[in-house]
Enzyme design. Structure first.
Site, PDB file in Angstrom:
ATOM      1  N   LYS A  78       0.842  -1.197   0.000  1.00  0.00           N
ATOM      2  CA  LYS A  78       0.000   0.000   0.000  1.00  0.00           C
ATOM      3  C   LYS A  78       0.879   1.249   0.000  1.00  0.00           C
ATOM      4  O   LYS A  78       1.880   1.313   0.714  1.00  0.00           O
ATOM      5  CB  LYS A  78      -0.916  -0.031   1.235  1.00  0.00           C
ATOM      6  CG  LYS A  78      -1.972   1.055   1.280  1.00  0.00           C
ATOM      7  CD  LYS A  78      -2.868   0.845   2.503  1.00  0.00           C
ATOM      8  CE  LYS A  78      -3.953   1.893   2.601  1.00  0.00           C
ATOM      9  NZ  LYS A  78      -4.816   1.684   3.784  1.00  0.00           N
ATOM     10  N   SER A 153      -9.606   1.668   2.890  1.00  0.00           N
ATOM     11  CA  SER A 153      -8.749   2.402   1.983  1.00  0.00           C
ATOM     12  C   SER A 153      -7.719   1.525   1.272  1.00  0.00           C
ATOM     13  O   SER A 153      -7.079   1.963   0.316  1.00  0.00           O
ATOM     14  CB  SER A 153      -8.015   3.500   2.763  1.00  0.00           C
ATOM     15  OG  SER A 153      -7.180   2.940   3.770  1.00  0.00           O
ATOM     16  N   SER A 177      -9.830  -0.595   7.168  1.00  0.00           N
ATOM     17  CA  SER A 177      -9.274  -0.388   5.829  1.00  0.00           C
ATOM     18  C   SER A 177      -8.559  -1.587   5.232  1.00  0.00           C
ATOM     19  O   SER A 177      -8.200  -1.564   4.062  1.00  0.00           O
ATOM     20  CB  SER A 177      -8.323   0.816   5.838  1.00  0.00           C
ATOM     21  OG  SER A 177      -9.039   2.016   5.989  1.00  0.00           O
TER      22      SER A 177
END
Length: 475
Positions: A78, A153, A177
């Site tokens: 990420k 996210s 997330s």
């Protein structure tokens, strides 16, 4: 097909020289090339860097003994987790082009054990969102239907794993997330106990809630990666993982489900989760209902605390120290620093980031600090203590990961409150610091359903034990 192998299976093939690291990397790069345009999980791919890394790792095969299980395994990361000398943007224009001067501790641990990094995955800007629609660059799509969101996210990480674009991925979880996109994309996502994994090198959103965790296509992989990245780190004083004795799997565990978790839940998801609970009962396991009326206060409590910490953490992006600056694009000198701060932040922060900064600044302001922020902290302790009571009686809490299936891109982007409700089942684990796993448990109308297992602090082995048991009864 390489994508069907677990990490342990790939390791055996690498060690026996039945397959080369190059073959594995090329397989995933080919899948990235095939799926990136349609689904957009990646922000950046390290194809040139990978060639150098493979040349270093491959010669040790057959020479070195006891190579780590992760040796030569490709992963996605990420883009709010720092990798040395690579662009790290947190999907924000304010960090566009920023190159990290160091590795995050989690990255350092993986690198030391031979992991190859395929690239950086998309996310909601600074991890603020539930759909990746808040990314400053583009929206990632759901692997099962490109018209739907991948979740957020960590949507890019979840989609990359689901599409066989990486063996596993790292994400971050502040209020769900990792788990919510894992549920939407049909993969496993683990939110570890707060502090179990060092936050050093993770771009902060809400420091008291943020946790780095893994996503993978099978249960063993996700916990194997966790075992490599967990542990105390002197560079993060909040990190700690106790040296516990070897966990002995239980067959007589006792679980519960929270009645309030199913209020407002999609009826199809409700029925699917309950069918699994009924199957557990048929195996003579104790499955009981508990009530937690305090859950109605979870989201308000979370959003006040989270936004307050966002307001503080993002104050560093001022256009002076690093990242984008209005000064660089301006032909005129600014009369004062305040104008530079305001103009830079106004131009380079997205709407959701601004919204949360406003919320947090208001909650921390004079006259409202006691009324909002302090009250939220008190409520957080009550929520944590209520779950602590549950864990004295039960080994885990089981329920749906999300109240709905993956939704259409654009469906909630103009209604922040509806978007925030996507995290209603995942937020309690962050407020309490408890570990939680989202695991896939079937499909509804072709879309994955996620089941969440939450346990007491440091009890990740119990979660794996229960998840493995559930896997057996639903197959």
């Amino acid at each position: 097909m390489l994508g069907t192998f677990s990490i342990r299976e790939l390791h055996q093939k690498i060690i026996k020289q039945e397959i080369k690291i190059k073959d594995i990397v090329e397989y995933y790069l080919a899948n990235i090339k095939k799926n990136q345009v349609k689904f957009k999980p990646f922000l950046n791919v390290f194809d040139k860097i990978l060639i150098k890394q493979m040349d270093v790792l491959q010669p040790k095969i057959g020479v070195s003994r006891n190579l780590p299980l992760l040796y030569g395994i490709p992963a996605a990361v990420k883009d709010n987790i720092c990798i040395e000398n690579t662009v790290t943007t947190a999907a924000s224009k304010i960090l566009k082009g920023f190159r990290s001067p160091f590795d995050a501790t989690a990255i350092k641990k993986l690198r030391e054990n031979g992991v190859l990094f395929l690239g950086k995955t998309n996310l909601d800007e600074f991890a603020m969102g539930s759909s990746t629609e808040n990314s400053a660059f583009f929206t990632s799509s759901n692997p099962f239907d490109s018209r739907l969101v991948a979740g957020g996210s960590s949507g890019g990480s979840a989609a990359a794993v689901a599409l066989n674009m990486a063996q596993f991925a790292l994400g971050s979880d502040t209020g769900g997330s990792i788990r919510q996109p894992a549920a939407f994309c049909g993969v496993y996502g683990l939110k570890p106990t707060y502090g179990a994994v060092s936050r050093f090198g993770l771009i902060a959103m809400a420091s008291s809630l943020d946790v780095i965790g893994p996503l993978a296509r099978n249960l063993d992989d996700v916990f194997l990666v966790f075992d490599y990245i967990k542990g105390t780190d002197v560079q993060d004083l909040s990190s700690f993982y106790p040296k516990t004795p070897a966990f002995v799997p239980k067959k007589d565990f006792k679980v519960c489900y929270v009645k309030e978790y199913f209020e407002g839940c999609d009826e199809r998801i409700y029925k699917r989760i309950f069918s699994i609970l009924e199957s557990l009962k048929k195996e003579n396991l104790i499955v009981e209902e508990v009530s937690l009326p305090i859950l109605k206060d979870v989201l308000p409590c979370y959003y006040i605390i989270m936004a307050s910490e966002v307001s503080s953490n993002l104050a560093r992006y001022d256009g002076i120290k690093y990242g984008s600056s209005k000064l660089k694009s301006s032909k005129n000198y600014f009369k004062n620093l305040l104008d530079l701060y305001l103009d830079t932040r106004f131009e380079f922060f997205g709407n959701e980031v601004k919204r949360r900064i406003f919320m947090g600044t208001f909650s921390l302001s004079y006259g409202y600090f006691e009324a909002y922020y302090l009250q939220a902290l008190k409520m957080q302790q009550k929520i944590k203590s209520e779950f602590a009571k549950i864990f004295k009686t039960y080994d885990a809490v089981i329920g749906p990961t999300t109240p709905e299936l993956a939704f259409k891109i654009g469906e909630k982007s103009q209604d922040p409150v509806k978007m925030y409700l996507s995290d209603i089942y995942t937020v309690p684990a962050n407020l309490g610091g408890y570990p939680a796993l989202s695991m896939p448990v079937g499909f509804i109308d072709g879309l994955p359903v996620g089941l969440q297992i939450m346990a007491d602090m440091w009890n990740e082995p119990m979660i794996k034990n229960i998840a493995g048991y559930i896997e057996k009864i639903i197959k």
